[in-house]
Design a protein around this motif. Sequence first.
Motif, short mmCIF file in Angstrom:
data_model
loop_
_atom_site.label_atom_id
_atom_site.label_comp_id
_atom_site.label_asym_id
_atom_site.label_seq_id
_atom_site.Cartn_x
_atom_site.Cartn_y
_atom_site.Cartn_z
N GLU A 47 8.95 9.77 -2.24
CA GLU A 47 7.67 9.47 -1.85
C GLU A 47 7.24 8.38 -1.09
O GLU A 47 6.25 8.33 -0.32
CB GLU A 47 6.73 9.42 -3.35
CG GLU A 47 6.59 10.69 -4.00
CD GLU A 47 6.22 12.02 -3.46
OE1 GLU A 47 5.45 11.72 -2.66
OE2 GLU A 47 6.55 13.04 -3.71
N LYS A 49 2.24 1.80 -3.51
CA LYS A 49 0.95 2.33 -4.29
C LYS A 49 0.82 3.78 -4.16
O LYS A 49 0.67 4.44 -5.05
CB LYS A 49 -0.33 1.29 -3.88
CG LYS A 49 -1.65 1.99 -4.89
CD LYS A 49 -2.67 1.31 -4.46
CE LYS A 49 -3.34 1.94 -3.20
NZ LYS A 49 -4.46 1.17 -2.62
N GLU A 50 0.77 4.18 -2.81
CA GLU A 50 0.68 5.55 -2.46
C GLU A 50 1.87 6.41 -3.31
O GLU A 50 1.60 7.47 -3.54
CB GLU A 50 0.46 5.81 -1.14
CG GLU A 50 -1.06 5.27 -0.42
CD GLU A 50 -2.22 5.86 -1.30
OE1 GLU A 50 -2.13 7.12 -1.41
OE2 GLU A 50 -3.19 5.39 -1.49
N LEU A 110 3.75 5.74 -5.76
CA LEU A 110 3.57 5.76 -7.22
C LEU A 110 2.50 6.75 -7.54
O LEU A 110 2.41 7.51 -8.55
CB LEU A 110 3.34 4.36 -7.78
CG LEU A 110 4.34 3.24 -7.62
CD1 LEU A 110 3.96 2.06 -8.14
CD2 LEU A 110 5.76 3.80 -8.52
N LYS A 111 1.59 6.78 -6.77
CA LYS A 111 0.28 7.53 -7.10
C LYS A 111 0.75 9.20 -6.85
O LYS A 111 0.39 9.89 -7.72
CB LYS A 111 -0.87 7.28 -6.40
CG LYS A 111 -2.16 8.14 -6.36
CD LYS A 111 -3.15 7.64 -5.52
CE LYS A 111 -4.46 8.56 -5.89
NZ LYS A 111 -5.57 8.06 -4.82
N ALA A 112 1.32 9.17 -5.91
CA ALA A 112 1.97 10.96 -5.38
C ALA A 112 3.15 11.10 -6.37
O ALA A 112 3.23 12.50 -6.84
CB ALA A 112 2.38 10.77 -4.21
N SER A 113 4.00 10.43 -6.98
CA SER A 113 4.83 10.80 -8.12
C SER A 113 4.47 10.64 -9.27
O SER A 113 5.44 10.99 -10.27
CB SER A 113 6.20 9.87 -7.57
OG SER A 113 6.03 8.50 -7.82
N ARG A 114 3.19 10.24 -9.51
CA ARG A 114 2.79 10.06 -11.19
C ARG A 114 3.15 11.28 -12.03
O ARG A 114 3.54 11.07 -13.10
CB ARG A 114 1.48 9.47 -11.31
CG ARG A 114 0.35 10.41 -10.88
CD ARG A 114 -0.93 9.70 -10.78
NE ARG A 114 -2.04 10.58 -10.55
CZ ARG A 114 -2.35 11.09 -9.45
NH1 ARG A 114 -1.83 10.52 -8.16
NH2 ARG A 114 -3.44 11.71 -9.15
N VAL A 141 10.25 8.31 -6.75
CA VAL A 141 9.55 7.10 -6.00
C VAL A 141 9.90 6.87 -4.72
O VAL A 141 9.10 6.54 -3.59
CB VAL A 141 9.39 5.88 -6.92
CG1 VAL A 141 8.62 4.79 -5.91
CG2 VAL A 141 8.93 5.83 -8.22
N SER A 201 1.00 -1.27 0.10
CA SER A 201 0.11 0.13 0.12
C SER A 201 0.81 1.30 0.04
O SER A 201 0.47 2.23 -0.57
CB SER A 201 -0.87 -0.02 1.11
OG SER A 201 -0.24 -0.05 2.47
N GLN A 202 2.01 1.19 0.68
CA GLN A 202 2.94 2.44 0.71
C GLN A 202 3.37 2.58 -0.67
O GLN A 202 3.54 3.88 -1.14
CB GLN A 202 4.04 2.33 1.54
CG GLN A 202 3.88 1.79 3.14
CD GLN A 202 4.95 1.68 4.04
OE1 GLN A 202 5.83 2.28 3.81
NE2 GLN A 202 4.88 0.48 4.74
N HIS A 260 5.31 8.34 2.65
CA HIS A 260 3.90 7.66 3.12
C HIS A 260 4.40 6.24 3.75
O HIS A 260 3.74 5.33 3.96
CB HIS A 260 3.51 7.12 1.50
CG HIS A 260 2.83 8.21 0.88
ND1 HIS A 260 3.74 9.12 0.08
CD2 HIS A 260 1.60 8.84 0.74
CE1 HIS A 260 2.78 9.93 -0.73
NE2 HIS A 260 1.61 9.74 -0.05
#
Length: 280
Positions: A234, A142-143, A145-149, A231, A139-140, A238
């Motif tokens: 980020e 995923k978050e 990657l989402k924050a650094s997209r 990544v 989950s960390q 997280h």
Amino acid sequence: MKKATKGWKAKIHEVIYEADTPLGKWFDIVLIFLILCSVILIMLESVKEIDVEYHKLLLTLEWIVTIFFTIEYILRIISIKKPFHYIFSFYGIIDFVSTIPLYLSYLFAGSQVLLAFRVFRMLRIFRILKLVKFIGEASQLKEALKASRAKIAVFIYVVLILSVIMGTVMYLIESNEAGFTSIPRSIYWTIVTLTTVGYGDIAPQTDIGQFIATIIMILGYGIIAVPTGIVTVEFSKHSKGAKVSGPSDIVHINTLSCSSCSREGHRDDASHCYNCGSEL
């Protein structure tokens, strides 16, 4: 009778969905072992010599694993108050897709049965995705990657522009005999070189072309490190248990799963599910 029913459902939920309990830990260990065994069985079946010699044994073992996963899938559905939350979730779909292939392979008859059998059997490889749920840092990541997209998207955009420019330059410098027959093919060579893959099917022949290729190779090593750094930063932000303002503000996440929607990742001090609001 109602209390007894609620009791055994709660016990099954505790074993299957929660890893903090002794039985839950043993269940996860057995599940990981069977997933790995299933993936190994699929690999062995793809080797013709092994499949011909031990086909019945491999099929029997696969049926044992499939029956276990079938029971697990059914228990996951009946042990939560809102089963559709699990059925249509990512893990629910993966569990279903990884369980049904062996059954489907026996439901299709006709001239294409052997082909269908092989196709459905290969779907069992999706069981390896079930391992993701046992990785606490998933989950960390995923978050992160989402924050650094956005940053990664800009980075890829710059790399594509650089590839187009350098590919066009190489097309102008090198000859068709060297393999640079068009701009798209030259861009393909630039990307292959920039990513340090280097297939070797195309190679510059002129001195200036080789000099530019050297620069591209060096840039490649630096480019690889950029998204990794983005990544990583980020991911650190997280990270579970990160400090909010001081040592007393550390947030701890447990493996408690909501009995209504099966969501995980609740805080230790949480009394209600952050997703559906049900009492934990």
